[in-house]
Design a protein around this motif. Structure first.
Motif, mmCIF file in Angstrom:
data_model
loop_
_atom_site.group_PDB
_atom_site.id
_atom_site.type_symbol
_atom_site.label_atom_id
_atom_site.label_comp_id
_atom_site.label_asym_id
_atom_site.label_seq_id
_atom_site.Cartn_x
_atom_site.Cartn_y
_atom_site.Cartn_z
ATOM 1 N N UNK A 98 -49.279 -31.351 8.145
ATOM 2 C CA UNK A 98 -48.415 -32.369 7.555
ATOM 3 C C UNK A 98 -49.232 -33.231 6.609
ATOM 4 N N UNK A 99 -48.571 -33.759 5.588
ATOM 5 C CA UNK A 99 -49.289 -34.565 4.610
ATOM 6 C C UNK A 99 -48.359 -35.619 4.017
ATOM 7 N N UNK A 100 -48.825 -36.867 3.997
ATOM 8 C CA UNK A 100 -48.054 -37.910 3.326
ATOM 9 C C UNK A 100 -48.030 -37.669 1.819
ATOM 10 N N UNK A 101 -49.093 -37.046 1.302
ATOM 11 C CA UNK A 101 -49.124 -36.695 -0.122
ATOM 12 C C UNK A 101 -48.024 -35.699 -0.474
ATOM 13 N N UNK A 102 -47.819 -34.718 0.410
ATOM 14 C CA UNK A 102 -46.733 -33.761 0.196
ATOM 15 C C UNK A 102 -45.377 -34.463 0.234
ATOM 16 N N UNK A 103 -45.214 -35.382 1.188
ATOM 17 C CA UNK A 103 -43.955 -36.115 1.311
ATOM 18 C C UNK A 103 -43.713 -36.969 0.063
ATOM 19 N N UNK A 104 -44.761 -37.585 -0.464
ATOM 20 C CA UNK A 104 -44.627 -38.380 -1.685
ATOM 21 C C UNK A 104 -44.250 -37.493 -2.876
ATOM 22 N N UNK A 105 -44.882 -36.328 -2.981
ATOM 23 C CA UNK A 105 -44.542 -35.399 -4.061
ATOM 24 C C UNK A 105 -43.101 -34.909 -3.923
ATOM 25 N N UNK A 106 -42.687 -34.644 -2.685
ATOM 26 C CA UNK A 106 -41.299 -34.232 -2.436
ATOM 27 C C UNK A 106 -40.331 -35.331 -2.888
ATOM 28 N N UNK A 107 -40.611 -36.559 -2.484
ATOM 29 C CA UNK A 107 -39.738 -37.686 -2.822
ATOM 30 C C UNK A 107 -39.649 -37.927 -4.320
ATOM 31 N N UNK A 108 -40.774 -37.838 -4.991
ATOM 32 C CA UNK A 108 -40.776 -38.008 -6.444
ATOM 33 C C UNK A 108 -39.986 -36.874 -7.111
ATOM 34 N N UNK A 109 -40.173 -35.655 -6.607
ATOM 35 C CA UNK A 109 -39.421 -34.525 -7.139
ATOM 36 C C UNK A 109 -37.923 -34.691 -6.922
ATOM 37 N N UNK A 110 -37.548 -35.181 -5.758
ATOM 38 C CA UNK A 110 -36.129 -35.401 -5.454
ATOM 39 C C UNK A 110 -35.551 -36.458 -6.398
ATOM 40 N N UNK A 111 -36.278 -37.525 -6.642
ATOM 41 C CA UNK A 111 -35.797 -38.578 -7.541
ATOM 42 C C UNK A 111 -35.632 -38.046 -8.969
ATOM 43 N N UNK A 112 -36.644 -37.368 -9.474
ATOM 44 C CA UNK A 112 -36.584 -36.841 -10.844
ATOM 45 C C UNK A 112 -35.498 -35.761 -10.956
ATOM 46 N N UNK A 113 -35.421 -34.884 -9.963
ATOM 47 C CA UNK A 113 -34.408 -33.834 -9.981
ATOM 48 C C UNK A 113 -33.001 -34.387 -9.922
ATOM 49 N N UNK A 114 -32.798 -35.422 -9.124
ATOM 50 C CA UNK A 114 -31.469 -36.038 -9.030
ATOM 51 C C UNK A 114 -31.072 -36.667 -10.358
ATOM 52 N N UNK A 115 -31.995 -37.379 -10.973
ATOM 53 C CA UNK A 115 -31.701 -37.993 -12.272
ATOM 54 C C UNK A 115 -31.394 -36.919 -13.317
ATOM 55 N N UNK A 116 -32.205 -35.871 -13.348
ATOM 56 C CA UNK A 116 -31.961 -34.775 -14.300
ATOM 57 C C UNK A 116 -30.618 -34.103 -14.022
ATOM 58 N N UNK A 117 -30.294 -33.903 -12.755
ATOM 59 C CA UNK A 117 -29.021 -33.290 -12.388
ATOM 60 C C UNK A 117 -27.831 -34.132 -12.792
ATOM 61 N N UNK A 118 -27.955 -35.448 -12.664
ATOM 62 C CA UNK A 118 -26.874 -36.346 -13.090
ATOM 63 C C UNK A 118 -26.683 -36.246 -14.600
ATOM 64 N N UNK A 119 -27.788 -36.215 -15.348
ATOM 65 C CA UNK A 119 -27.680 -36.093 -16.803
ATOM 66 C C UNK A 119 -27.037 -34.771 -17.204
ATOM 67 N N UNK A 120 -27.430 -33.691 -16.546
ATOM 68 C CA UNK A 120 -26.821 -32.388 -16.832
ATOM 69 C C UNK A 120 -25.337 -32.401 -16.491
ATOM 70 N N UNK A 121 -24.980 -32.980 -15.358
ATOM 71 C CA UNK A 121 -23.568 -33.058 -14.960
ATOM 72 C C UNK A 121 -22.762 -33.849 -15.982
ATOM 73 N N UNK A 122 -23.338 -34.931 -16.487
ATOM 74 C CA UNK A 122 -22.642 -35.728 -17.498
ATOM 75 C C UNK A 122 -22.427 -34.923 -18.772
ATOM 76 N N UNK A 123 -23.448 -34.204 -19.210
ATOM 77 C CA UNK A 123 -23.322 -33.381 -20.417
ATOM 78 C C UNK A 123 -22.295 -32.273 -20.229
ATOM 79 N N UNK A 124 -22.329 -31.613 -19.087
ATOM 80 C CA UNK A 124 -21.371 -30.538 -18.832
ATOM 81 C C UNK A 124 -19.946 -31.069 -18.758
ATOM 82 N N UNK A 125 -19.771 -32.220 -18.122
ATOM 83 C CA UNK A 125 -18.435 -32.802 -18.025
ATOM 84 C C UNK A 125 -17.920 -33.193 -19.401
#
Length: 150
Positions: A98-125
Motif C-alpha cells: 500500500x502507498x499513500x503516494x499511489x492513493x494521491x496519484x489515484x485521487x489526482x487522476x480521478x479529479x482530472x478525469x472527472x473534469x475532462x469527462x464533464x467537458x467532453x459531456x458538455x461538448x457532446x451534448x
C-alpha cells in the motif's frame, strides 16, 4: 446524432467500456504481475504516472454516463473510496504494498478525469442538441437526456 436509438447505443457502449476499464484497473491493482511495476517504464515515478492515468481514464468515462452534478460527484467520490480500499487490500497481499503516494496519484487522476469527462459531456451534448426540441446537458437520467436546458 440525435436519434434516440443511436444515443442509447452510444451510452451502452460507453458503459461497457467504463466497466471494462474498471475491471482492468481492479485486476491491475490486485493480481500479481499485472500492476504498474510490471510495465517497466523507464521514467522516475512511472508507477505514479500509471496510477494517475488509469484512474483518470476510468473517471473520465463517468460524467458522460451521468448527468446530474450530484451523481458525478458521487461517482468521483466512490472511485476515490474504491482506490483507497484497493490500497488497503494491497497492504495485506504478499506481492503488493500500500502507498499513500499511489492513493494521491489515484485521487489526482480521478479529479482530472472527472473534469475532462464533464467537458467532453458538455461538448457532446452541445453537438447533439436538435434545433427544435433541444437536449439538455443536465436535465435527465443519462447521456444526452432530453429536456429543457437549465
Amino acid at each position: 446524432m440525435s436519434d434516440p436509438h443511436s444515443l442509447r447505443r452510444i451510452r451502452m457502449l460507453l458503459a461497457l467500456v467504463w466497466l471494462a476499464l474498471g475491471l482492468a484497473v481492479l485486476a491491475g491493482s490486485l493480481i500479481p504481475d499485472l500492476g504498474p511495476s510490471s510495465l517497466k517504464i523507464p521514467l522516475p515515478h512511472a508507477d505514479k504516472l500509471v496510477h494517475f492515468l488509469a484512474w483518470a481514464l476510468l473517471a473520465g468515462f463517468a460524467p458522460p454516463l451521468l448527468v446530474r452534478v450530484a451523481s458525478r460527484a458521487a461517482a468521483a467520490s466512490g472511485l476515490f473510496l474504491l482506490s483507497g480500499a484497493i490500497e488497503l487490500v494491497q497492504a495485506f497481499l504478499p506481492t503488493r504494498s500500500a502507498s499513500f503516494g499511489d492513493l494521491a496519484a489515484n485521487g489526482l487522476g480521478i479529479a482530472v478525469g472527472t473534469i475532462a469527462g464533464v467537458l467532453v459531456a458538455m461538448l457532446l451534448a452541445r453537438r447533439s442538441r436538435p434545433v427544435a426540441t433541444g437536449l439538455a446537458f443536465d436535465a435527465g437520467d443519462g447521456l444526452f437526456a432530453p429536456g429543457k436546458a437549465r
